[in-house]
Scaffold this motif. Structure first.
Motif, PDB file in Angstrom:
ATOM      1  N   GLU A 179       9.495  10.293 -25.072  1.00 45.29           N
ATOM      2  CA  GLU A 179      10.656  10.355 -24.178  1.00 45.29           C
ATOM      3  C   GLU A 179      10.177  10.379 -22.750  1.00 45.29           C
ATOM      4  N   ARG A 180      10.648   9.452 -21.953  1.00 39.52           N
ATOM      5  CA  ARG A 180      10.307   9.445 -20.536  1.00 39.52           C
ATOM      6  C   ARG A 180      11.203  10.444 -19.820  1.00 39.52           C
ATOM      7  N   PRO A 181      10.651  11.354 -19.001  1.00 42.05           N
ATOM      8  CA  PRO A 181      11.508  12.260 -18.233  1.00 42.05           C
ATOM      9  C   PRO A 181      12.360  11.477 -17.243  1.00 42.05           C
ATOM     10  N   ARG A 182      13.550  11.961 -17.016  1.00 38.72           N
ATOM     11  CA  ARG A 182      14.473  11.254 -16.117  1.00 38.72           C
ATOM     12  C   ARG A 182      14.048  11.399 -14.665  1.00 38.72           C
ATOM     13  N   MET A 183      13.318  12.412 -14.371  1.00 33.16           N
ATOM     14  CA  MET A 183      12.838  12.588 -13.001  1.00 33.16           C
ATOM     15  C   MET A 183      11.417  13.135 -13.071  1.00 33.16           C
ATOM     16  N   ARG A 184      10.658  12.834 -12.079  1.00 31.27           N
ATOM     17  CA  ARG A 184       9.261  13.246 -12.139  1.00 31.27           C
ATOM     18  C   ARG A 184       9.141  14.738 -11.938  1.00 31.27           C
ATOM     19  N   VAL A 185       8.070  15.280 -12.445  1.00 32.90           N
ATOM     20  CA  VAL A 185       7.832  16.718 -12.392  1.00 32.90           C
ATOM     21  C   VAL A 185       7.646  17.150 -10.946  1.00 32.90           C
ATOM     22  N   ALA A 186       8.306  18.237 -10.605  1.00 30.80           N
ATOM     23  CA  ALA A 186       8.216  18.747  -9.233  1.00 30.80           C
ATOM     24  C   ALA A 186       6.830  19.312  -8.988  1.00 30.80           C
ATOM     25  N   ARG A 187       6.344  19.062  -7.779  1.00 29.30           N
ATOM     26  CA  ARG A 187       5.006  19.544  -7.443  1.00 29.30           C
ATOM     27  C   ARG A 187       5.124  20.724  -6.488  1.00 29.30           C
ATOM     28  N   PRO A 188       4.154  21.637  -6.494  1.00 31.15           N
ATOM     29  CA  PRO A 188       4.197  22.766  -5.578  1.00 31.15           C
ATOM     30  C   PRO A 188       4.236  22.284  -4.137  1.00 31.15           C
ATOM     31  N   GLN A 189       5.062  22.885  -3.341  1.00 30.78           N
ATOM     32  CA  GLN A 189       5.170  22.515  -1.939  1.00 30.78           C
ATOM     33  C   GLN A 189       3.924  22.949  -1.197  1.00 30.78           C
ATOM     34  N   GLU A 243       0.826  -1.208   0.000  1.00 31.63           N
ATOM     35  CA  GLU A 243       0.000   0.000   0.000  1.00 31.63           C
ATOM     36  C   GLU A 243       0.859   1.256   0.000  1.00 31.63           C
ATOM     37  N   GLN A 244       0.423   2.242  -0.754  1.00 25.51           N
ATOM     38  CA  GLN A 244       1.027   3.572  -0.735  1.00 25.51           C
ATOM     39  C   GLN A 244      -0.111   4.587  -0.668  1.00 25.51           C
ATOM     40  N   HIS A 245      -0.049   5.501   0.305  1.00 23.26           N
ATOM     41  CA  HIS A 245      -1.078   6.521   0.464  1.00 23.26           C
ATOM     42  C   HIS A 245      -0.564   7.809  -0.167  1.00 23.26           C
ATOM     43  N   VAL A 246      -1.218   8.222  -1.224  1.00 24.75           N
ATOM     44  CA  VAL A 246      -0.715   9.317  -2.045  1.00 24.75           C
ATOM     45  C   VAL A 246      -1.739  10.435  -2.088  1.00 24.75           C
ATOM     46  N   LYS A 247      -1.275  11.684  -1.981  1.00 30.29           N
ATOM     47  CA  LYS A 247      -2.136  12.844  -2.153  1.00 30.29           C
ATOM     48  C   LYS A 247      -2.250  13.123  -3.644  1.00 30.29           C
ATOM     49  N   ILE A 248      -3.470  13.189  -4.134  1.00 31.38           N
ATOM     50  CA  ILE A 248      -3.720  13.334  -5.566  1.00 31.38           C
ATOM     51  C   ILE A 248      -4.234  14.746  -5.857  1.00 31.38           C
ATOM     52  N   PRO A 249      -3.378  15.631  -6.385  1.00 30.16           N
ATOM     53  CA  PRO A 249      -3.878  16.953  -6.802  1.00 30.16           C
ATOM     54  C   PRO A 249      -4.754  16.825  -8.042  1.00 30.16           C
ATOM     55  N   ALA A 250      -5.490  17.873  -8.333  1.00 30.65           N
ATOM     56  CA  ALA A 250      -6.415  17.851  -9.465  1.00 30.65           C
ATOM     57  C   ALA A 250      -5.696  17.706 -10.795  1.00 30.65           C
ATOM     58  N   THR A 251      -4.425  18.128 -10.850  1.00 29.47           N
ATOM     59  CA  THR A 251      -3.702  18.113 -12.135  1.00 29.47           C
ATOM     60  C   THR A 251      -2.828  16.875 -12.323  1.00 29.47           C
ATOM     61  N   MET A 252      -2.760  15.985 -11.355  1.00 34.29           N
ATOM     62  CA  MET A 252      -1.864  14.840 -11.464  1.00 34.29           C
ATOM     63  C   MET A 252      -2.308  13.879 -12.550  1.00 34.29           C
ATOM     64  N   THR A 253      -1.347  13.459 -13.392  1.00 37.75           N
ATOM     65  CA  THR A 253      -1.620  12.485 -14.452  1.00 37.75           C
ATOM     66  C   THR A 253      -1.224  11.087 -13.999  1.00 37.75           C
ATOM     67  N   ALA A 254      -1.623  10.096 -14.789  1.00 32.11           N
ATOM     68  CA  ALA A 254      -1.273   8.712 -14.471  1.00 32.11           C
ATOM     69  C   ALA A 254       0.238   8.511 -14.526  1.00 32.11           C
ATOM     70  N   GLU A 255       0.914   9.185 -15.442  1.00 28.02           N
ATOM     71  CA  GLU A 255       2.370   9.072 -15.533  1.00 28.02           C
ATOM     72  C   GLU A 255       3.032   9.626 -14.270  1.00 28.02           C
ATOM     73  N   GLU A 256       2.565  10.764 -13.799  1.00 20.61           N
ATOM     74  CA  GLU A 256       3.136  11.372 -12.604  1.00 20.61           C
ATOM     75  C   GLU A 256       2.871  10.509 -11.367  1.00 20.61           C
ATOM     76  N   LEU A 257       1.692   9.913 -11.293  1.00 21.44           N
ATOM     77  CA  LEU A 257       1.401   9.028 -10.170  1.00 21.44           C
ATOM     78  C   LEU A 257       2.313   7.802 -10.208  1.00 21.44           C
ATOM     79  N   THR A 258       2.572   7.274 -11.401  1.00 25.37           N
ATOM     80  CA  THR A 258       3.470   6.123 -11.538  1.00 25.37           C
ATOM     81  C   THR A 258       4.864   6.460 -11.019  1.00 25.37           C
TER      82      THR A 258
END
Length: 1203
Positions: free
Chosen positions: A1155-1165, A940-955
């Protein structure tokens, strides 16, 4: 006869021949004036190929006629495997020396001959059981001798002839040696007609003389005449599992198969209706599932009817545990559900649980009859040939009176019977339980054990599953009663009043399906009808003494009073019976019709519900329901529908508070479309459907009564406070989303969207959910204004509107407010409640005038002409609205508590808007549980899901947490898994996650794992030519709404998938000729826009998919109408190719990011002021989410303890 046919020919058959339903010899024998070349019966019947014919494939063809040059494939017998087949010359029966080439086929049941090996329907069929002798007659000829005529055939050589003789003799001898083996085509003269579902003469297009047609089980047989039927010598039979019946005109109908269209014509319209109904029932039987029947027939005694010994009975009484034939089942239904509960082995699949099947396997007809038929005199027993009256008499004596039963030694001692039952249910002795129960033991008796107060609880504690099943199905059963020996009493124990009435009525043939269209006057027949001694009888005229038919009043379950002119006769009413039949009667005089309805109602309604008879009902009847504090057990109740009010009277005579259907909070159908759920604010009612026909009628009537029916306020769906639901929905949405919208109500929305939204809300506002993002504030505001402007009679009513306008002239404010209050009190209750709700809303809107620029005066300018439905030139209308907003508290008598509540709500909205505008809150963030690779607690992983999060970013989020590095060929994806459907769907990498979470039910979850087939799908898409995918797949459609059109397994269908549509074709002959296929060449059977499809990998196992490579497809259109169906491919490669094409079409060709990004997109703190407290997690259904909110409000830190 043509010259080339003058001499026998021994080679291959000629390539061009005329085909008729009869052989040329038989045709000439009975129709000397006709010839195959000129007769209308000159079509060729072929087995189906895999392509539908193009529109121009057969120029000049018409229904029933196909080109002789059409190619096809050989059809195989659908009854039995072929034992021998080949070409033979056949000599006509009148002794002519002219032979014709015939393709002859022999199986275990029939010897048949055809024009060619490609034909499906024979020229003649000879039952093997009718063959008395086969002998050689020289010159390669042999003779087949039957009971009434001889057939002479000629083979190509002596060896072939001898092999045919040997095979025919062997099969005929084997057939004769089987004791009691008979087919429906070789019945004795005294029983043939009795065992047919329908028989008689029909005209077949193209022939001068009528054919004798027989509907028997799942087949239709054709004979030249009734004598041939009696002897069993037929023309052909039609398997109805490939048939479809369609009415053509008043007397004509078509029986359509993939191989031929049979165009029949009956003598009268009533006859046509009866034939169509019989053939539709035959189709239903042919498409039914035999799995349950085969398992129950595995017990020897269950292979014959428990009552008349007919072979292969496919019905059962699930409480008596007897397997019965179709004819006995009809009489069982007449006994009522208190005596016997009849279900089909093949069609009522959801009834047959594993426990019930085991119960029938252990019980068997032999055990049941050892009790019920222990003392049947031979003179009173019935046989397969017994008539309806004889069967009815016998079954009443056997089950209702218990005349032949084996009495238990404790019979007559209630206390001892109950005590013995409590002991028996803890053992496996089902025979003892049966004897006790049907000799008077009570299934609900007190056991004396507080932990197990009933025999059912005792059986459950003892682990006796079959005892539990038997008790459950007999909870409402009535034991046989000795006092009924001389009386055919009704299923309930009290005597109904004897009502007498007679006169002429107009009547249509009885029906087994709901009336879907208006019946014209020509469809009614005038009949003399009598209601006497509990029987409604109808006669040809008032001089006849033998009725055409009758309806026993104890069989009536529902009576419907139709609106005037609903059909071609001015006043009509419907009668529904236990046997799931509908009778439509009519009269030209409304008063006379009302007298008939009143008399019939009095005759069948139980005395406990006699209060309902005083109502001017539209529908009256009995149903089983659960409600109040008795949700564990269903009880029988009497229901009366009057307008939008549903009156309910329980079986104990207690009349419940009527349900106001337009005020329902929920109206839905659950449980395989057999439970109608009605939810009010303080109670829930579950109405159960035991009989499909009248239950469907109740569902449609209640749904109609619960919807908006006109353009006045009182005819709308209402809230508990009498405000139209449409108004309430719009006000709620604007309060939440539009109070600060600049120019609210002054700006106009899009006209098309306003019109569409208003139509949807007026149709059923209960099912509409207005959502931010999907609906624009100005469109909703415009919808509300248009509703009031178009309102019939207006909000202020035509009677009182002038008085409201006059009151604006009063100069004294106190006097004006007083006048307004008096006018408010004079309005109808719904108008008064609606006006208060609207002014309350406008009062809130003007509180935000700093943001929305809509103060009281501006709102009055907009709403004055709208509410008074004027052209806006009279300022008085706006003045009224302005006064109502300004003096809202005084005019509507708003107390301090209400005012404080409203002020708190306004303050909360303002704070929320301030927080949103200052950026201190990220709206739409939710916490959800996501699994890695499989659903386990440790993953299990408990993740906060913002309105703009995509499936790629969640992965990436999940992989980063577990420090998993994505390699070059690793196709990690986020999947939506539906456990109930046993299917999963990989989310597209750009798909937003939050909307998916909003739609997830408790049976679904998200998991991140590798998409193993992605590389193969990318290779396939890169190498293929064109954007279209087409081919064969196995298709199964889920049943539609209310259980109509049941799915019957997987069937081969041809599919074409392009950039916009998925199209299904039933026949694909013409399409396969083209590559790629031209879709315009043939109209598809079904088509769906691709954008509305959701495709999941997998098919649930209980559907028994033919392969393990399948899809589950969900379809939802703009009207929120839903469908669900299943597809299976032959190979895994086919599955990948279809799924890859679906993904490519739905996502514009991009299956995987280039192209897969090498690191996931930074999210607002997260803002520091929020600390580390998680927001409310979204998990489960609406009720569970509310519980989460309550838990969060009580102790926010509880949500962190599991993170």
């Amino acid at each position: 006869m043509a010259k080339e046919d003058a001499e026998p020919r021994m080679g291959r058959p000629r390539s061009v021949r005329f085909n008729s339903l009869f052989s040329e010899d038989e045709f000439g024998e009975d129709h000397p004036s006709a010839s195959p070349a000129s007769g209308g019966s000159s079509w060729s019947d072929r087995a189906p190929s895999l392509h539908p014919p193009a529109a121009d494939a057969f120029p000049g063809s018409s229904p029933g006629t196909l080109s002789d040059s059409m190619e096809g494939t050989a059809a195989t017998s659908l009854l039995s495997p072929t034992i021998r087949a080949g070409w033979l010359d056949k000599n006509p029966p009148q002794g002519s020396y002219i032979y014709q080439k015939r393709w002859v086929k022999l199986d275990t049941d029939y010897l048949r001959y055809f024009d060619s090996e490609k034909d499906t329907y024979s020229k003649r069929l000879i039952p093997v059981s009718s063959i008395s002798r086969v002998s050689s007659v020289g010159d390669q000829k042999f003779e087949v001798v039957t009971n009434n005529r001889n057939f002479v055939f000629r083979a190509e050589n002596d060896a072939d002839r001898n092999e045919w003789i040997r095979t025919l003799q062997q099969i005929a001898e084997e057939r004769k040696s089987r004791a009691g083996a008979r087919t429906s085509m070789s019945l004795a003269a005294d029983s043939a007609t009795e065992l047919a579902d329908k028989s008689g003469f029909l005209e077949l297009r193209g022939f001068k003389h009528k054919l004798f047609v027989v509907v028997a089980g799942d087949k239709v047989f054709l004979y030249k005449n009734a004598e041939d039927y009696r002897l069993g010598i037929g023309i052909t039979y039609i398997e109805m599992n490939v048939g479809n019946v369609k009415e053509v005109d008043r007397r004509g109908f078509d029986l359509t198969t993939p191989y031929r269209i049979f165009s029949f014509s009956a003598d009268s319209e009533q006859e046509k209706e009866e034939w169509v109904e019989a053939m539709q029932q035959s189709i239903t039987e042919a498409l039914s599932n035999s799995e349950v029947a085969e398992r129950i027939w595995a017990v020897e005694s269950n292979r014959f009817c428990a009552d008349c010994s007919s072979p292969k009975p496919d019905w059962a009484s699930i409480n008596l545990c007897v397997v019965i034939c179709k004819r006995c089942a009809g009489e069982h239904r007449g006994l009522g559900p208190g005596i016997t509960k009849v279900r089909s082995l093949k069609m009522d699949r959801k009834v047959w649980t594993e426990e019930l099947i085991e119960l029938f396997q252990q019980f068997g007809n032999i055990m049941a009859n050892q009790f019920w038929a222990a003392n049947v005199p031979p003179s009173e027993a019935i046989s397969p040939t017994s008539g309806s009256q004889e069967r009815r008499r016998f079954l009443i004596a056997k089950y209702r009176e218990g005349k032949y039963r084996q009495y238990h030694p404790l019979f007559g001692n209630q206390e001892e019977l109950d005590r013995a039952l409590c002991a028996a249910v803890t053992t496996s002795d089902l025979a003892e339980t049966q004897a006790l129960l049907f000799c008077g033991a009570s299934v609900t008796c007190d056991t004396g054990d507080p932990r197990c107060p009933t025999p059912l609880a005792l059986a459950e504690r003892s682990g006796q599953r079959l005892q539990m099943e038997f008790l459950l199905h007999n909870k409402t059963s009535e034991p046989p009663r000795l006092e009924m020996v001389c009386s055919e009493e009704k299923p309930y124990s009290v005597h109904l009043p004897s009502i007498t009435h007679n006169g002429f009525l107009y009547k249509t043939p009885s029906m087994v399906k709901p009336i879907s269209e208006r019946k014209g006057p020509e469809e009614f027949s005038r009949r003399w009808c009598t209601l006497q001694d509990g029987v409604l009888s109808y006669y040809e005229n008032d001089r006849n003494t033998v009725p055409n038919g009758e309806i026993r009043v104890e069989e009536i379950v529902c009576l419907v009073n139709n609106p005037l002119h609903a059909h071609g006769i001015e006043s009509t009413f419907e009668v529904y019976t236990e046997a799931d039949r509908l009778y439509l009667f009519g009269l030209e005089s409304p008063d006379s019709a009302r007298e008939w309805i009143k008399s019939i109602a009095k005759s069948f309604v139980h005395p406990c519900a006699e209060e309902l008879l005083a109502l001017d009902f539209e529908r009256l009847g009995r149903l089983h329901y659960k409600g109040g504090l008795t949700l564990e057990h269903a009880q029988q109740g009497w229901f009366a529908l009057v307008g939008s009010t549903l009156h309910v009277c329980s079986e104990d005579g207690h009349q419940q508070e009527p349900l106001q259907l337009r005020k329902l909070q929920e109206l839905s159908i659950q449980g395989d479309h057999e439970v109608l759920v009605l939810v009010e604010r303080r109670r829930t009612l579950y109405i159960q459907g035991e009989r499909k026909l009248d239950f469907l009628g109740w569902v449609h009537a209640i749904q109609k009564a619960a919807s908006s029916s006109g353009d006045t306020l009182s005819e709308q769906q209402l809230t508990e406070s009498d405000v139209p639901l449409l108004v309430d929905r719009c006000i709620d949405y604007i309060t939440q989303c539009g109070l600060t919208s600049e120019g609210i109500y002054r700006k106009s929305g899009q006209n098309s969207k306003t019109t569409s939204l208003l139509e949807v809300l007026q149709r059923d506002a209960r099912c509409v959910c207005l959502k931010e993002g999907e609906h624009q504030v100005d469109d909703v505001a415009n919808t509300l204004k248009r509703f009031f402007r178009d309102l019939g009679d207006g909000l202020f009513t035509r009677q009182w509107a002038p008085h409201w306008l006059w009151a604006t002239a009063l100069e004294d404010e106190g006097a004006k407010v007083g006048e307004y209050r008096q006018l408010l009190a004079a309005l109808p209750p719904v108008n008064r409640a609606t006006l208060k709700a609207l002014i309350n809303h406008l009062f809130r809107v003007q509180c935000f005038s700093g943001e929305n620029q809509m103060n009281t005066h501006n709102l009055a300018i907009v709403f004055g002409p709208t509410l008074f439905q004027t052209d806006g030139k009279d300022y008085k209308a706006g003045r009224v609205v302005e006064d109502l907003i300004s003096h809202y508290v005084e005019i509507f008598n708003v107390n301090d508590q209400e005012m404080k509540k409203q002020q708190d709500e306004i303050t909360a909205i303002m704070k929320m808007r301030e927080a949103s505008s200052s950026g201190t809150q990220q709206a739409g963030d939710f916490i959800c549980t996501v699994y890695l690779e499989e659903k386990k607690t440790e993953t299990e992983q408990h993740v906060k899901i913002p309105a703009t999060m995509t499936a790629e970013e969640l992965t990436f989020e999940i992989l980063d947490r577990r420090k998993i590095v994505m390699k070059e060929k690793d196709y990690w994806s986020c999947f939506e898994v539906n456990e109930r459907e046993e299917a999963e769907r990989p989310l597209h990498y750009s798909e937003k996650v939050l909307p998916i979470l909003h739609c997830l039910g408790t049976e679904s979850y998200l998991v991140v794992k590798k998409q193993m087939s992605m590389e193969n799908m990318l290779i396939y898409l890169a190498s293929r030519v064109g954007d279209c995918k087409h081919g064969m797949m196995k298709f199964r459609e889920e049943r539609n709404l209310l259980g109509l059109g049941l799915s019957t397994g997987f069937h081969d269908r041809y599919f074409i998938l392009n950039q916009s549509w998925l199209r299904l074709y039933k026949e694909v002959r013409s399409l396969r000729l083209r590559s790629p296929p031209l879709e315009s060449s043939h109209k598809p059977e079904k088509e769906w826009p691709v954008r509305n499809l959701k495709v999941y990998l997998g098919v649930k196992k209980k559907l028994r998919p033919p392969t393990c490579w399948g899809f589950t497809v969900f379809y939802e259109n703009e009207k929120h109408e839903k469908q669900q169906w299943y597809l299976c491919c032959d190979t895994q490669a086919d599955l990948r190719e279809w799924f890859a094409t679906f993904l490519q079409v739905q996502n514009g060709g991009a299956l995987w990011p280039s192209e897969r990004p090498r690191m996931r997109v930074a999210r607002p703190q997260q803002d520091a002021r929020l600390g580390n407290i998680s927001l409310i997690p979204l998990r489960g259904n609406e009720s569970e989410m509310r519980n989460s909110v309550a838990a969060f409000a009580t102790d926010p830190l509880t949500l962190l303890r599991n993170v």
